[in-house]
Design a protein around this motif. Structure first.
Motif, PDB file in Angstrom:
ATOM      1  N   ARG A   1       0.845  -1.189   0.000  1.00 43.17           N
ATOM      2  CA  ARG A   1       0.000   0.000   0.000  1.00 43.17           C
ATOM      3  C   ARG A   1       0.884   1.243   0.000  1.00 43.17           C
ATOM      4  NH1 ARG A   1      -1.998   3.339   3.888  1.00 43.17           N
ATOM      5  NH2 ARG A   1      -0.978   2.151   5.540  1.00 43.17           N
ATOM      6  N   SER A   2       0.561   2.200  -0.839  1.00 43.19           N
ATOM      7  CA  SER A   2       1.322   3.451  -0.880  1.00 43.19           C
ATOM      8  C   SER A   2       1.156   4.194   0.441  1.00 43.19           C
ATOM      9  CB  SER A   2       0.843   4.323  -2.040  1.00 43.19           C
ATOM     10  OG  SER A   2       1.037   3.646  -3.258  1.00 43.19           O
ATOM     11  N   ARG A   3       2.185   4.918   0.817  1.00 40.84           N
ATOM     12  CA  ARG A   3       2.191   5.580   2.131  1.00 40.84           C
ATOM     13  C   ARG A   3       2.475   7.073   1.984  1.00 40.84           C
ATOM     14  NH1 ARG A   3       4.061   1.701   5.946  1.00 40.84           N
ATOM     15  NH2 ARG A   3       3.816   3.321   7.548  1.00 40.84           N
ATOM     16  N   LEU A   4       1.985   7.834   2.951  1.00 37.20           N
ATOM     17  CA  LEU A   4       2.286   9.258   3.071  1.00 37.20           C
ATOM     18  C   LEU A   4       2.824   9.499   4.476  1.00 37.20           C
ATOM     19  CD1 LEU A   4       2.150  12.278   2.220  1.00 37.20           C
ATOM     20  CD2 LEU A   4      -0.210  12.288   3.068  1.00 37.20           C
ATOM     21  N   ILE A   5       4.017  10.071   4.552  1.00 38.55           N
ATOM     22  CA  ILE A   5       4.653  10.393   5.832  1.00 38.55           C
ATOM     23  C   ILE A   5       4.969  11.887   5.798  1.00 38.55           C
ATOM     24  CG2 ILE A   5       6.657   9.968   7.323  1.00 38.55           C
ATOM     25  CD1 ILE A   5       6.820   7.156   5.998  1.00 38.55           C
ATOM     26  N   TYR A   6       4.673  12.587   6.871  1.00 41.29           N
ATOM     27  CA  TYR A   6       4.897  14.037   6.860  1.00 41.29           C
ATOM     28  C   TYR A   6       5.321  14.536   8.237  1.00 41.29           C
ATOM     29  CZ  TYR A   6       0.351  14.432   9.168  1.00 41.29           C
ATOM     30  OH  TYR A   6      -0.686  14.319  10.063  1.00 41.29           O
ATOM     31  N   ARG A   7       5.924  15.709   8.236  1.00 43.01           N
ATOM     32  CA  ARG A   7       6.318  16.388   9.473  1.00 43.01           C
ATOM     33  C   ARG A   7       6.039  17.877   9.319  1.00 43.01           C
ATOM     34  NH1 ARG A   7       6.432  11.987  10.736  1.00 43.01           N
ATOM     35  NH2 ARG A   7       7.975  10.741  11.846  1.00 43.01           N
ATOM     36  N   PRO A   8       5.275  18.475  10.260  1.00 40.93           N
ATOM     37  CA  PRO A   8       5.061  19.927  10.224  1.00 40.93           C
ATOM     38  C   PRO A   8       6.163  20.664  10.976  1.00 40.93           C
ATOM     39  CG  PRO A   8       3.657  18.932  11.886  1.00 40.93           C
ATOM     40  CD  PRO A   8       4.450  17.809  11.268  1.00 40.93           C
ATOM     41  N   ARG A   9       6.354  21.910  10.613  1.00 40.60           N
ATOM     42  CA  ARG A   9       7.295  22.773  11.336  1.00 40.60           C
ATOM     43  C   ARG A   9       6.688  24.156  11.400  1.00 40.60           C
ATOM     44  NH1 ARG A   9      11.616  26.046  11.826  1.00 40.60           N
ATOM     45  NH2 ARG A   9      13.463  25.196  12.838  1.00 40.60           N
ATOM     46  N   ARG A  10       6.420  24.634  12.610  1.00 41.78           N
ATOM     47  CA  ARG A  10       5.779  25.933  12.780  1.00 41.78           C
ATOM     48  C   ARG A  10       6.807  27.045  12.876  1.00 41.78           C
ATOM     49  NH1 ARG A  10       0.894  25.809  16.982  1.00 41.78           N
ATOM     50  NH2 ARG A  10       0.987  27.998  16.367  1.00 41.78           N
TER      51      ARG A  10
ATOM     52  N   HIS B   1      -5.357   5.177  -2.601  1.00 43.48           N
ATOM     53  CA  HIS B   1      -5.665   5.462  -4.009  1.00 43.48           C
ATOM     54  C   HIS B   1      -5.416   6.934  -4.339  1.00 43.48           C
ATOM     55  CE1 HIS B   1      -9.473   6.588  -2.029  1.00 43.48           C
ATOM     56  NE2 HIS B   1      -9.679   7.370  -3.077  1.00 43.48           N
ATOM     57  N   LEU B   2      -5.537   7.824  -3.343  1.00 42.24           N
ATOM     58  CA  LEU B   2      -5.221   9.238  -3.586  1.00 42.24           C
ATOM     59  C   LEU B   2      -3.714   9.421  -3.783  1.00 42.24           C
ATOM     60  CD1 LEU B   2      -7.537  11.025  -0.964  1.00 42.24           C
ATOM     61  CD2 LEU B   2      -7.900  10.779  -3.429  1.00 42.24           C
ATOM     62  N   ILE B   3      -2.924   8.709  -2.987  1.00 40.29           N
ATOM     63  CA  ILE B   3      -1.465   8.783  -3.116  1.00 40.29           C
ATOM     64  C   ILE B   3      -1.036   8.184  -4.456  1.00 40.29           C
ATOM     65  CG2 ILE B   3       0.735   8.196  -2.010  1.00 40.29           C
ATOM     66  CD1 ILE B   3      -0.877   7.822   0.616  1.00 40.29           C
ATOM     67  N   ASP B   4      -1.679   7.071  -4.839  1.00 40.46           N
ATOM     68  CA  ASP B   4      -1.397   6.470  -6.150  1.00 40.46           C
ATOM     69  C   ASP B   4      -1.766   7.424  -7.281  1.00 40.46           C
ATOM     70  OD1 ASP B   4      -0.517   4.122  -4.974  1.00 40.46           O
ATOM     71  OD2 ASP B   4      -2.483   3.160  -5.078  1.00 40.46           O
ATOM     72  N   GLY B   5      -2.884   8.143  -7.104  1.00 40.88           N
ATOM     73  CA  GLY B   5      -3.327   9.090  -8.124  1.00 40.88           C
ATOM     74  C   GLY B   5      -2.330  10.226  -8.324  1.00 40.88           C
ATOM     75  N   CYS B   6      -1.684  10.637  -7.227  1.00 42.71           N
ATOM     76  CA  CYS B   6      -0.670  11.694  -7.337  1.00 42.71           C
ATOM     77  C   CYS B   6       0.519  11.226  -8.167  1.00 42.71           C
ATOM     78  CB  CYS B   6      -0.217  12.137  -5.941  1.00 42.71           C
ATOM     79  SG  CYS B   6      -1.491  13.028  -5.014  1.00 42.71           S
ATOM     80  N   LEU B   7       0.883   9.942  -8.032  1.00 52.88           N
ATOM     81  CA  LEU B   7       1.960   9.391  -8.856  1.00 52.88           C
ATOM     82  C   LEU B   7       1.519   9.293 -10.312  1.00 52.88           C
ATOM     83  CD1 LEU B   7       4.818   8.121  -8.974  1.00 52.88           C
ATOM     84  CD2 LEU B   7       3.695   5.896  -8.651  1.00 52.88           C
ATOM     85  N   ALA B   8       0.283   8.842 -10.528  1.00 55.52           N
ATOM     86  CA  ALA B   8      -0.231   8.695 -11.895  1.00 55.52           C
ATOM     87  C   ALA B   8      -0.254  10.046 -12.616  1.00 55.52           C
ATOM     88  CB  ALA B   8      -1.629   8.076 -11.868  1.00 55.52           C
ATOM     89  N   GLU B   9      -0.532  11.125 -11.886  1.00 54.34           N
ATOM     90  CA  GLU B   9      -0.575  12.464 -12.482  1.00 54.34           C
ATOM     91  C   GLU B   9       0.777  12.885 -13.056  1.00 54.34           C
ATOM     92  OE1 GLU B   9      -2.861  15.138 -12.953  1.00 54.34           O
ATOM     93  OE2 GLU B   9      -4.233  13.446 -12.866  1.00 54.34           O
ATOM     94  N   THR B  10       1.858  12.335 -12.519  1.00 54.38           N
ATOM     95  CA  THR B  10       3.200  12.677 -13.014  1.00 54.38           C
ATOM     96  C   THR B  10       3.534  11.919 -14.295  1.00 54.38           C
ATOM     97  OG1 THR B  10       4.358  10.916 -11.796  1.00 54.38           O
ATOM     98  CG2 THR B  10       3.987  13.013 -10.646  1.00 54.38           C
ATOM     99  N   GLY B  11       2.774  10.859 -14.580  1.00 51.18           N
ATOM    100  CA  GLY B  11       3.074  10.013 -15.736  1.00 51.18           C
ATOM    101  C   GLY B  11       4.096   8.938 -15.401  1.00 51.18           C
ATOM    102  N   LEU B  12       4.514   8.842 -14.133  1.00 51.12           N
ATOM    103  CA  LEU B  12       5.497   7.844 -13.715  1.00 51.12           C
ATOM    104  C   LEU B  12       4.776   6.626 -13.153  1.00 51.12           C
ATOM    105  CD1 LEU B  12       7.909  10.269 -11.816  1.00 51.12           C
ATOM    106  CD2 LEU B  12       8.096   9.492 -14.178  1.00 51.12           C
ATOM    107  N   THR B  13       5.462   5.499 -13.184  1.00 54.96           N
ATOM    108  CA  THR B  13       4.910   4.266 -12.603  1.00 54.96           C
ATOM    109  C   THR B  13       6.012   3.543 -11.845  1.00 54.96           C
ATOM    110  OG1 THR B  13       5.393   2.999 -14.599  1.00 54.96           O
ATOM    111  CG2 THR B  13       3.182   3.949 -14.420  1.00 54.96           C
ATOM    112  N   VAL B  14       5.594   2.729 -10.890  1.00 57.77           N
ATOM    113  CA  VAL B  14       6.520   1.865 -10.164  1.00 57.77           C
ATOM    114  C   VAL B  14       6.036   0.448 -10.398  1.00 57.77           C
ATOM    115  CG1 VAL B  14       7.490   1.258  -7.933  1.00 57.77           C
ATOM    116  CG2 VAL B  14       6.935   3.628  -8.424  1.00 57.77           C
ATOM    117  N   ARG B  15       6.883  -0.337 -11.075  1.00 57.34           N
ATOM    118  CA  ARG B  15       6.483  -1.716 -11.429  1.00 57.34           C
ATOM    119  C   ARG B  15       7.534  -2.680 -10.932  1.00 57.34           C
ATOM    120  NH1 ARG B  15       5.328  -0.165 -17.640  1.00 57.34           N
ATOM    121  NH2 ARG B  15       3.353   0.925 -17.368  1.00 57.34           N
ATOM    122  N   PRO B  16       7.098  -3.890 -10.553  1.00 51.58           N
ATOM    123  CA  PRO B  16       8.097  -4.900 -10.169  1.00 51.58           C
ATOM    124  C   PRO B  16       8.908  -5.333 -11.362  1.00 51.58           C
ATOM    125  CG  PRO B  16       5.905  -5.880 -10.262  1.00 51.58           C
ATOM    126  CD  PRO B  16       5.732  -4.393 -10.470  1.00 51.58           C
ATOM    127  N   THR B  17      10.155  -5.730 -11.135  1.00 47.80           N
ATOM    128  CA  THR B  17      11.003  -6.193 -12.237  1.00 47.80           C
ATOM    129  C   THR B  17      10.683  -7.647 -12.562  1.00 47.80           C
ATOM    130  OG1 THR B  17      12.712  -6.762 -10.618  1.00 47.80           O
ATOM    131  CG2 THR B  17      12.874  -4.622 -11.712  1.00 47.80           C
TER     132      THR B  17
END
Length: 200
Positions: free
Chosen positions: A65-74, A184-200
């Protein structure tokens, strides 16, 4: 970029994209509905110069599953206080990501000065689990994290009159958590770039 994706898959690594953005108390404007002749007005309570900076990672690996990790800084508002992320902040973010993902990382990010800081490069060179690549200059369209910022600005932040910096942080966290649980939202952000990650 396809070569990098194959390299990540071959090593069993996560392909990770990074970007950072700043958010202020002035909300982004978006289209909305109203009665004809009654233009909606969003009243903003003062123009605060306080900003919230966020560094985010979108993480992809075939079969996971695609992941999103973030850190805020005020921004603490102090004149001599640093407003942006330091190389130590990025070091800590990448260390936390490595622990959460449980595997090696192939990192792709832009040519920001701090990304190329000598201390950060020295630290990264000593980590066998981390490989770093740089995006071409002026190529935000190749970074899926830009899609995360777009989702935030068009959704959770648009047309909101923030009453306090805490209110802004609350909305940012709510939006980012929503995205985190919807791969699926994180996957959609990758799809918008035109890039893909596929197994070899």
């Amino acid at each position: 970029m396809a070569v990098r994706g194959r390299l990540a898959a071959a090593r069993g690594a996560w392909l990770v994209f990074e970007d950072e953005a700043g958010f202020s108390m002035t909300p982004p404007q978006a289209k909305t509905w109203s009665q004809r002749g009654r233009t909606p007005v969003v009243r903003v309570r003062g123009r605060s110069r306080r900003r919230i900076s966020i560094a985010a990672l979108t993480c992809y690996k075939p079969g996971h599953r695609s992941r999103l990790i973030y850190r805020p800084r005020r921004d603490d508002g102090q004149r001599d206080g640093r407003k942006s992320f330091s190389w130590r902040d990025y070091r800590d973010l990448l260390t936390a990501a490595h622990q959460q993902l449980g595997g090696p990382i192939v990192l792709v990010w832009d040519n920001l000065n701090v990304h190329k800081a000598a201390d950060l490069r020295e630290w990264a060179a000593a980590r066998d689990w981390l490989t770093i690549y740089y995006l071409p200059p002026y190529a935000p369209d190749l970074n899926p994290v830009e899609g995360i910022w777009s989702l935030l600005r068009r959704g959770w932040l648009s047309n909101v009159a923030f009453s306090t910096p805490e209110h802004l942080v609350q909305r940012l966290r709510r939006g980012l958590r929503h995205i985190q649980y919807r791969s699926h939202l994180i996957d959609g952000c990758l799809a918008e770039t035109g890039l893909t990650v596929r197994p070899t």
